[in-house]
Design an enzyme around this catalytic site. Structure first.
Site, PDB file in Angstrom:
ATOM      1  NE  ARG A 138      32.573  51.736  40.031  1.00 23.54           N
ATOM      2  CZ  ARG A 138      32.512  52.811  39.237  1.00 23.54           C
ATOM      3  NH1 ARG A 138      31.423  53.049  38.514  1.00 23.54           N
ATOM      4  NH2 ARG A 138      33.530  53.637  39.147  1.00 23.54           N
ATOM      5  CB  ILE A 139      35.698  45.239  37.176  1.00 24.62           C
ATOM      6  CG1 ILE A 139      36.252  45.565  38.571  1.00 24.62           C
ATOM      7  CG2 ILE A 139      36.801  44.704  36.271  1.00 24.62           C
ATOM      8  CD1 ILE A 139      37.282  46.672  38.600  1.00 24.62           C
ATOM      9  CB  THR A 258      37.610  40.598  36.963  1.00 24.26           C
ATOM     10  OG1 THR A 258      36.221  40.534  37.314  1.00 24.26           O
ATOM     11  CG2 THR A 258      37.748  40.640  35.456  1.00 24.26           C
ATOM     12  CB  SER A 288      42.707  40.816  44.432  1.00 24.77           C
ATOM     13  OG  SER A 288      43.971  41.016  45.052  1.00 24.77           O
ATOM     14  CB  CYS A 289      42.606  45.724  42.616  1.00 24.09           C
ATOM     15  SG  CYS A 289      41.802  45.797  44.241  1.00 24.09           S
ATOM     16  CB  THR A 290      45.296  44.295  47.015  1.00 23.84           C
ATOM     17  OG1 THR A 290      44.240  45.217  47.305  1.00 23.84           O
ATOM     18  CG2 THR A 290      46.421  44.488  48.015  1.00 23.84           C
ATOM     19  CB  THR A 347      43.725  41.815  52.049  1.00 24.03           C
ATOM     20  OG1 THR A 347      44.202  41.711  50.701  1.00 24.03           O
ATOM     21  CG2 THR A 347      44.914  41.823  52.988  1.00 24.03           C
ATOM     22  NE  ARG A 370      37.902  46.713  51.243  1.00 27.73           N
ATOM     23  CZ  ARG A 370      36.919  46.059  50.613  1.00 27.73           C
ATOM     24  NH1 ARG A 370      35.726  46.610  50.481  1.00 27.73           N
ATOM     25  NH2 ARG A 370      37.132  44.853  50.124  1.00 27.73           N
ATOM     26  CG  ASN A 453      40.471  50.415  44.234  1.00 30.14           C
ATOM     27  OD1 ASN A 453      40.941  51.462  44.700  1.00 30.14           O
ATOM     28  ND2 ASN A 453      39.173  50.176  44.173  1.00 30.14           N
TER      29      ASN A 453
END
Length: 481
Positions: A138-139, A258, A288-290, A347, A370, A453
């Protein structure tokens, strides 16, 4: 003439003006490596309607719609200057010029505002820097799209190869198809062809070698003409320095992860601590994205009000690590069906704050749920502030940060009363403040922060790579500090 006719005539006039901008913006990008922005949003390769919508969006954050009749003269003025590589925000130029009382013409004001990018002050155009993607999930595919998009000027970053494990018959065709069409992010903007004989994907004229390997030690990148490259590891298989060092093979100069790095691997949130990267650092993480979603607004709040403690609750879209249907999983709850359940999980974003903001001594806790959406998450950031304030003051501060501060590429701002998660698919910011949901009571503030995200995080990764390779060009007018 009726009001309806007036509105339609006005729309057609603005369409014509926006259409006239496109070749000028394209010329500046291709010939001078100048990216024209509007309130931090790139106008390069945008359609007429997209340009008009971007101007209209300014109404949400600046209070009134920005007209193409106001910004076209600034684009025209830029084409007359001896510009070097840079990013120039015509929205900010128009805003500052309007407030300037010296009576300067648009041409005079523009020349003064971007003087650091002209004549003897301009920086040299960089030679293309090779980039390798290790993993193409995905990324990886979104980073690939961004790198291909940004290769238009022929300078900067150049995606040379992706490394994947072999997947059987027609592997490269299937991977090219996944790059071409995405169920969430839509069609690839351009053309993609496959050269099976050369094991290559050609995207918008960029030849990307597909290298098959089960382990980093199997690849000598110089054999493919790749040198001094940045390798972006999208697999998350290795997160410490020892594991990631396996990528430092012939042809590879630096490794960017990543995912959150472990041990002494620097965790970088662009806009917050990217300037702490040491020139000789070869291994780093984009966190992380968060973490990228909460750290910029957390810094903005800490700088203005002080933060004594905080808690972040992320309501996160499901990911590929979860099961489609109930099945065995090494984690306690992630084995339960992702599209059918809300799943409590952990997280590491809260603990990662300390790496990105070491001067922030406030304890930050965190947890995550989630939920059954495929993309876009929301972080609910609850803060105890160092002083009392009001909701209006906090919103004014965050709006200003999103417009004029060094964090304007990280923090976006929306006043839309009916905003929902899908509205933010494709956002290039790492965090979008939802003004309508914000709550403030004395020294307590609760911020609701949307974030894509996948795509927003991928943009942050590319910004880090641009920084470490020296192709992150300066922005004019300079952000307010």
């Amino acid at each position: 003439m009726t009001v309806k006719d007036d509105s339609f005539t006005d729309w057609k006039n603005r369409e014509e003006i926006a259409e006239s901008m496109i070749p000028l913006i394209g010329m500046l990008h291709r010939e001078r490596d100048v990216t024209v922005l509007l309130h931090s949003r790139s106008l390069v390769n945008k359609s007429v309607v997209s340009i008009l919508k971007t101007h209209r969006f300014a109404r949400q954050i600046a209070g009134e719609e920005l007209s193409v009749t106001d910004t076209l003269p600034f684009v025209q003025a830029l084409t007359t200057l001896d510009l070097g590589p840079s990013q120039i925000d015509i929205g900010r130029l128009a805003e500052i010029h309007q407030a300037d009382d010296r009576g300067l013409s648009v041409a005079e004001f523009t020349a003064e505002a971007v003087a650091g990018a002209t004549g003897g002050n301009k920086i040299d155009r960089r030679e293309p820097r090779d980039v390798v993607l290790y993993g193409f999930g995905r990324i990886g595919r979104l980073v690939a799209r961004l790198l291909i998009e940004k290769a238009g000027s022929g300078n900067g970053l150049r995606l040379r190869a992706i490394v994947v494990r072999g997947g059987g018959d027609q592997d490269i065709i299937k991977r090219a198809s996944l790059l071409r069409r995405d169920s969430i992010h839509g069609q690839f903007q351009g053309t993609i062809t496959v050269d099976e004989a050369e094991s290559a994907i050609i995207a918008n004229g960029n030849t990307i070698k597909v290298i098959y390997a089960d382990d980093p030690s199997e690849v000598d990148y110089t054999a493919y003409g790749i040198n001094n490259a940045i390798l972006i590891d999208n697999t998350g298989k290795w997160r410490d320095r020892e594991g990631l060092s396996q990528h430092l093979r012939p042809g590879i100069d630096k490794v960017v992860l990543t995912a959150p790095g472990k041990g002494d691997v620097p965790n970088i949130v662009h806009g917050v601590n990217h300037d702490t990267i040491k020139p000789d650092e070869q291994i780093l993480s984009c966190a992380s994205c968060t973490t990228n979603a909460i750290v910029p607004p957390l810094k903005a709040m800490a700088d203005e009000y002080g933060v004594l403690r905080g808690h972040v609750e992320t309501v996160h879209s499901f990911t590929n690590d979860q099961n489609l249907l109930d099945n065995y999983h090494k984690a306690d709850r992630r084995g339960r069906s992702a599209p059918l359940n809300m799943v409590i999980t952990e997280t590491g974003a809260a603990s990662a704050v300390a790496k990105a903001l070491p001067d922030l001594k406030a304890p930050i806790t965190g947890s995550s749920i989630r939920v059954p959406v495929p993309d876009v998450s929301i972080a609910i950031l609850s803060l105890r502030l160092g002083r009392e304030t009001t909701r209006e003051e906090v919103l004014d501060h965050l709006r200003d940060v999103s417009l004029t501060s060094p964090l304007k590429r990280q923090i976006d701002f929306t006043t839309a009363p009916d905003a929902v998660s899908s509205d933010f698919i494709g956002s290039r910011h790492s965090s979008i403040v939802d003004a309508g949901a914000t709550k403030v009571d004395g020294d307590n503030a609760i911020l609701y922060l949307w974030y894509d995200n996948e795509f927003g995080y991928s943009c942050q990764v590319v910004r880090v790579v641009q920084h470490v390779t020296g192709v992150e060009y300066p922005t004019y007018p300079a952000p307010a500090v």
